[in-house]
Motif scaffolding. Structure first.
Motif, PDB file in Angstrom:
ATOM      1  N   HIS A  81       1.935 131.285  37.196  1.00  0.00           N
ATOM      2  CA  HIS A  81       2.202 130.867  38.572  1.00  0.00           C
ATOM      3  C   HIS A  81       2.271 129.346  38.668  1.00  0.00           C
ATOM      4  O   HIS A  81       1.586 128.633  37.941  1.00  0.00           O
ATOM      5  CB  HIS A  81       1.113 131.384  39.509  1.00  0.00           C
ATOM      6  CG  HIS A  81       0.847 132.844  39.346  1.00  0.00           C
ATOM      7  ND1 HIS A  81       1.772 133.796  39.682  1.00  0.00           N
ATOM      8  CD2 HIS A  81      -0.217 133.518  38.853  1.00  0.00           C
ATOM      9  CE1 HIS A  81       1.287 134.992  39.412  1.00  0.00           C
ATOM     10  NE2 HIS A  81       0.067 134.843  38.907  1.00  0.00           N
ATOM     11  N   SER A  82       3.108 128.862  39.587  1.00  0.00           N
ATOM     12  CA  SER A  82       3.258 127.428  39.775  1.00  0.00           C
ATOM     13  C   SER A  82       3.378 127.110  41.256  1.00  0.00           C
ATOM     14  O   SER A  82       3.985 127.862  42.018  1.00  0.00           O
ATOM     15  CB  SER A  82       4.508 126.941  39.050  1.00  0.00           C
ATOM     16  OG  SER A  82       4.794 125.605  39.392  1.00  0.00           O
ATOM     17  N   SER A  83       2.839 125.999  41.660  1.00  0.00           N
ATOM     18  CA  SER A  83       2.973 125.561  43.048  1.00  0.00           C
ATOM     19  C   SER A  83       4.047 124.484  43.154  1.00  0.00           C
ATOM     20  O   SER A  83       4.113 123.760  44.136  1.00  0.00           O
ATOM     21  CB  SER A  83       1.633 125.030  43.559  1.00  0.00           C
ATOM     22  OG  SER A  83       1.250 123.905  42.805  1.00  0.00           O
TER      23      SER A  83
END
Length: 120
Positions: A84-86
């Motif tokens: 996951h990445s923001s």
């Protein structure tokens, strides 16, 4: 900051000579490369061992960095492990802050709202 495999011949030779002359730089380079491998390979499971190794070494700035990683260990480990990445969210926040800074003191809230909604 370049991956060692991407260094040109002359640069690789220079780095090799510097590492041979300075044992502290050699150790630092090894620690940084291991951390980079954790980041690029999503190996958060290696973080605890990396931090322990760095804290045992006498490279003060790197030991301080490792100590601060312990303060939020679970988040750091997850960041190094999970896919996951923001990034997309951070990009939008950065864009909104830039618009707000550009218009500060110059325009009303209505104009800022229109600009935010129309610029994509």
């Amino acid at each position: 900051m370049t991956h060692p495999e991407h260094l040109r011949g002359r640069d690789a030779d220079e780095l090799h000579r510097l590492r041979e002359r300075d044992p502290e730089l050699d150790r630092l380079t090894g620690h940084v490369r291991k951390f980079a491998a954790m980041m690029t390979g999503r190996h958060g499971d290696r973080l605890e061992d990396w931090i322990a190794t760095v804290e045992q070494d006498n490279l003060a700035p790197l030991a301080g960095f490792a100590h601060n990683l312990r303060r939020d260990f679970d988040a750091v480990r997850n960041g190094l492990s999970l896919p996951h990445s923001s990034g997309a969210v951070e990009g939008n926040i950065n864009r909104l802050k830039m618009l707000k800074r550009q218009m500060f003191g110059r325009a009303s809230l209505d104009l800022l709202r229109k600009r935010v909604l129309l610029t994509r």
